[in-house]
Enzyme design. Structure first.
Site, PDB file in Angstrom:
ATOM      1  N   TYR A   1       2.115   1.066  -1.804  1.00 36.49           N
ATOM      2  CA  TYR A   1       0.845   1.800  -1.924  1.00 36.49           C
ATOM      3  C   TYR A   1       0.962   3.227  -1.392  1.00 36.49           C
ATOM      4  O   TYR A   1       0.214   4.110  -1.813  1.00 36.49           O
ATOM      5  CB  TYR A   1      -0.268   1.096  -1.137  1.00 36.49           C
ATOM      6  CG  TYR A   1      -1.023   0.061  -1.922  1.00 36.49           C
ATOM      7  CD1 TYR A   1      -0.370  -1.026  -2.493  1.00 36.49           C
ATOM      8  CD2 TYR A   1      -2.400   0.150  -2.085  1.00 36.49           C
ATOM      9  CE1 TYR A   1      -1.067  -1.978  -3.198  1.00 36.49           C
ATOM     10  CE2 TYR A   1      -3.101  -0.802  -2.790  1.00 36.49           C
ATOM     11  CZ  TYR A   1      -2.443  -1.867  -3.343  1.00 36.49           C
ATOM     12  OH  TYR A   1      -3.141  -2.801  -4.041  1.00 36.49           O
TER      13      TYR A   1
ATOM     14  N   LYS B   1      10.268 -10.702  -1.419  1.00 36.97           N
ATOM     15  CA  LYS B   1      11.256 -10.952  -2.476  1.00 36.97           C
ATOM     16  C   LYS B   1      12.622 -10.545  -1.943  1.00 36.97           C
ATOM     17  O   LYS B   1      13.246  -9.586  -2.420  1.00 36.97           O
ATOM     18  CB  LYS B   1      10.890 -10.158  -3.739  1.00 36.97           C
ATOM     19  CG  LYS B   1       9.718 -10.751  -4.515  1.00 36.97           C
ATOM     20  CD  LYS B   1      10.102 -11.963  -5.340  1.00 36.97           C
ATOM     21  CE  LYS B   1      10.926 -11.576  -6.557  1.00 36.97           C
ATOM     22  NZ  LYS B   1      11.362 -12.782  -7.313  1.00 36.97           N
TER      23      LYS B   1
ATOM     24  N   ASP C   1       7.008 -15.010  -5.506  1.00 34.50           N
ATOM     25  CA  ASP C   1       6.685 -15.671  -6.782  1.00 34.50           C
ATOM     26  C   ASP C   1       6.541 -17.182  -6.581  1.00 34.50           C
ATOM     27  O   ASP C   1       5.599 -17.809  -7.073  1.00 34.50           O
ATOM     28  CB  ASP C   1       7.716 -15.333  -7.873  1.00 34.50           C
ATOM     29  CG  ASP C   1       9.147 -15.631  -7.469  1.00 34.50           C
ATOM     30  OD1 ASP C   1       9.427 -15.828  -6.261  1.00 34.50           O
ATOM     31  OD2 ASP C   1      10.029 -15.679  -8.368  1.00 34.50           O
TER      32      ASP C   1
ATOM     33  N   ASP D   1      -2.042  -8.074  -2.106  1.00 31.21           N
ATOM     34  CA  ASP D   1      -3.127  -7.762  -3.035  1.00 31.21           C
ATOM     35  C   ASP D   1      -3.221  -8.848  -4.106  1.00 31.21           C
ATOM     36  O   ASP D   1      -4.295  -9.377  -4.402  1.00 31.21           O
ATOM     37  CB  ASP D   1      -2.858  -6.385  -3.659  1.00 31.21           C
ATOM     38  CG  ASP D   1      -3.999  -5.928  -4.555  1.00 31.21           C
ATOM     39  OD1 ASP D   1      -5.165  -6.139  -4.192  1.00 31.21           O
ATOM     40  OD2 ASP D   1      -3.712  -5.363  -5.628  1.00 31.21           O
TER      41      ASP D   1
ATOM     42  N   ASP E   1      -5.973 -12.318  -4.310  1.00 27.65           N
ATOM     43  CA  ASP E   1      -6.873 -12.540  -5.453  1.00 27.65           C
ATOM     44  C   ASP E   1      -6.703 -13.954  -6.002  1.00 27.65           C
ATOM     45  O   ASP E   1      -7.686 -14.618  -6.367  1.00 27.65           O
ATOM     46  CB  ASP E   1      -6.606 -11.528  -6.577  1.00 27.65           C
ATOM     47  CG  ASP E   1      -7.554 -10.333  -6.503  1.00 27.65           C
ATOM     48  OD1 ASP E   1      -8.087 -10.063  -5.411  1.00 27.65           O
ATOM     49  OD2 ASP E   1      -7.754  -9.667  -7.534  1.00 27.65           O
TER      50      ASP E   1
HETATM   51  C1  IPM Z   1      -8.280  -4.669  -2.675  1.00 30.10           C
HETATM   52  C2  IPM Z   1      -8.456  -3.770  -3.871  1.00 30.10           C
HETATM   53  C3  IPM Z   1      -7.907  -2.398  -3.520  1.00 30.10           C
HETATM   54  C4  IPM Z   1      -6.411  -2.543  -3.337  1.00 30.10           C
HETATM   55  C5  IPM Z   1      -8.244  -1.294  -4.517  1.00 30.10           C
HETATM   56  C6  IPM Z   1      -9.731  -1.169  -4.758  1.00 30.10           C
HETATM   57  C7  IPM Z   1      -7.669   0.031  -4.090  1.00 30.10           C
HETATM   58  O1  IPM Z   1      -7.859  -4.333  -4.994  1.00 30.10           O
HETATM   59  O2  IPM Z   1      -8.808  -4.340  -1.597  1.00 30.10           O
HETATM   60  O3  IPM Z   1      -7.634  -5.706  -2.823  1.00 30.10           O
HETATM   61  O4  IPM Z   1      -5.637  -2.539  -4.301  1.00 30.10           O
HETATM   62  O5  IPM Z   1      -5.997  -2.666  -2.182  1.00 30.10           O
HETATM   63 MG    MG Z   2      -7.110  -6.314  -4.692  1.00 30.44          MG
END
Ligand code: IPM
Ligand code: MG
Length: 367
Positions: free
Chosen positions: A140, A191, A224, A248, A252
Site C-alpha cells: 500500500y 507467501k 492462499d 485486506d 473481506d
Molecule cells: C479497507 C478498504 C480500504 C483498504 C480502502 C477503502 C482504501 O478496502 O479498509 O479494507 O483497501 O484498506
Molecule cells: Mg478492504
C-alpha cells in the site's frame, strides 16, 4: 473526559454515525462515562469543501483526540479524481500519519444471523475470529510506485511490497497479546513460497513467538491456503496476523462468513501513548454504500460495534463494551433489522434510526 472525534465521511457514513452518537450520548448521560464529541470532515465530504480528502487541521485534531470514530469514505462521483485526492486517500493518510499499524478485524457470527452466511450454519455457528492486519506498510505504501512509460510505446505499473523487521515485529506483538487474551492461538499468513518479504515475515513472527510468547500456539500458512481454510473450516482459527494486502482480502472473505458486512467493526491501533491509550481509529468494515445512502436502510450495527471496540481498546471499559454488544445482539434477536438482515421478503425492515433507538432502549433496559 474522553475526547472523541467523529469523521462521518461519505455515503451511509453520516447516517450510521448519527446512531453511534445516540449511543455515545446514552453512555455520557446515563452511564457516567464523560465524552466530549466533536465532528469534522473526511473523504469526499472534505474534498467538496477543502479540495483535499483530509485537511491538515482535521489531521491535527485527530492527533489530539483520544479516539477517532470514522464512518465511511468514497462515492462514484469522485471516481475520476486524481489518485492523490481521492476520498480513500483521506483514510490512508490518517492511518499512515497516526501510524495506526495494527488493524483488528473481528469476524463474529451472531447466532441470530448464522443462516445469512453463504456457508452452512454448522460451519459458522459460534464463529469468533480476529484478523490482525498490518496497516501502514507493505504494498500500500512501498516505493517505488507509479505508472511509467517503458520507452517502447508501452507502460509499466509498479508497486513495491516492502517490510522492515521492526514493522513485522510490532504487529506480531499486538497479535500475540490479543491471542493471549483469547484462545491462545495465532496463525501467521504470508507467501513465503514466492516472496522474500514473506520469508522475512515468517522468520520475524516465529522469533517473536519463541522469545516473547512461548505460551501461544503459533502456526504459519501461505495466504492462499489460508483463504481456502478460512472458507473450509473457519473455526480452526483464533487470531490471524497478516500483511496489509493479504489482510485486506482475507478480512473481506472472513466478513462474508458471518453473514453480513453490515455487522463488522474494526479498530486501527498505534503505539501506546502517555496515558496508556493507543492512538486509535474505529470504523465499520463496510464502505460508503452509495446505492443505499440517504434512504434510512443502512445497518448501523457495524459502526455501533466499532464504538464498543473503542470502549474496550481505548478506554479499557470492557464491561461497557460487553453491554453494548449484548444490546446489539438483543436488537437482532428481537427482529429489529435493516433490509440486509431480512431473509423473508415479507418481513418488515427497520430503519437505520429505529435500529439505533432499539439498541439504546436495550442498553437502558439492561440498566
Ligand atoms: C479497507 C478498504 C480500504 C483498504 C480502502 C477503502 C482504501 O478496502 O479498509 O479494507 O483497501 O484498506
Ligand atoms: Mg478492504
Amino acid at each position: 473526559m474522553y475526547k472523541l472525534l467523529v469523521l462521518a465521511g461519505d455515503g451511509i457514513g453520516p447516517e450510521v454515525m448519527a446512531e453511534v452518537e445516540k449511543v455515545i450520548t446514552w453512555f455520557d448521560q446515563k452511564d457516567g462515562i464523560a465524552f466530549d464529541v466533536s465532528q469534522d470532515l473526511v473523504g469526499g465530504a472534505a474534498f467538496d469543501v477543502h479540495s483535499t480528502p483530509l485537511h491538515d487541521d482535521t489531521l491535527e485534531r485527530a492527533r489530539h483526540a483520544d479516539a477517532i470514530l470514522l464512518g465511511a469514505v468514497g462515492a462514484p462521483k469522485y471516481d475520476n479524481l486524481d489518485f492523490s485526492v481521492k476520498p480513500e486517500r483521506g483514510l490512508l493518510r490518517l492511518r499512515k500519519e497516526l501510524d495506526l499499524f495494527a488493524n483488528l478485524r473481528p469476524a463474529v457470527c451472531f447466532d441470530a444471523l448464522a443462516d445469512f452466511s453463504s456457508l452452512k450454519r454448522e460451519v459458522v455457528a459460534g464463529l469468533d475470529i480476529m484478523i490482525v492486519r498490518e496497516l501502514t506498510s507493505g504494498v500500500y505504501f512501498g516505493e517505488p510506485r507509479g505508472i511509467e512509460d517503458d520507452g517502447q510505446g508501452g507502460r509499466i505499473g509498479i508497486n513495491t511490497q516492502r517490510y522492515t523487521s521492526e514493522e513485522i515485529r510490532r504487529v506480531a506483538r499486538a497479535a500475540f497479546v490479543l491471542a493471549g487474551k483469547r484462545g491462545g492461538k495465532l496463525c501467521s499468513m504470508e507467501k513465503a513460497n514466492v516472496m522474500e518479504s514473506g520469508v522475512l515475515w515468517r522468520e520475524e513472527v516465529q522469533q517473536i513467538g519463541d522469545t516473547e510468547f512461548p505460551e501461544i500456539e503459533l502456526s504459519h500458512m501461505y495466504a492462499d491456503a489460508g483463504a481456502m481454510q478460512l472458507v473450509r473450516e473457519p473455526r480452526q482459527f483464533d487470531v490471524i496476523v497478516t500483511d496489509n494486502l493479504f489482510g485486506d482480502l482475507l478480512s473481506d472473505a472472513a466478513a462474508m462468513l458471518t453473514g453480513s458486512l453490515g455487522m463488522l467493526p474494526s479498530a486501527s491501533l498505534g503505539a501506546m501513548g502517555e496515558q496508556g491509550r493507543p492512538k486509535a481509529l474505529y470504523e465499520p468494515v463496510h464502505g460508503s454504500a452509495p446505492d443505499i445512502a440517504g434512504q434510512g436502510q443502512a445497518n448501523p450495527c457495524a459502526a455501533i460495534l466499532s464504538f464498543a471496540m473503542a470502549l474496550r481498546y481505548s478506554f479499557d471499559l470492557a464491561d461497557a463494551a460487553q453491554r453494548l454488544e449484548s444490546a446489539v445482539a438483543k436488537t437482532l434477536e428481537d427482529g429489529l433489522r435493516t433490509p440486509d438482515l431480512l431473509q423473508n421478503p415479507g418481513a418488515h425492515p427497520a430503519t437505520t434510526c429505529e435500529v439505533g433507538d432499539a439498541v439504546v432502549a436495550r442498553l437502558e433496559a439492561a440498566g
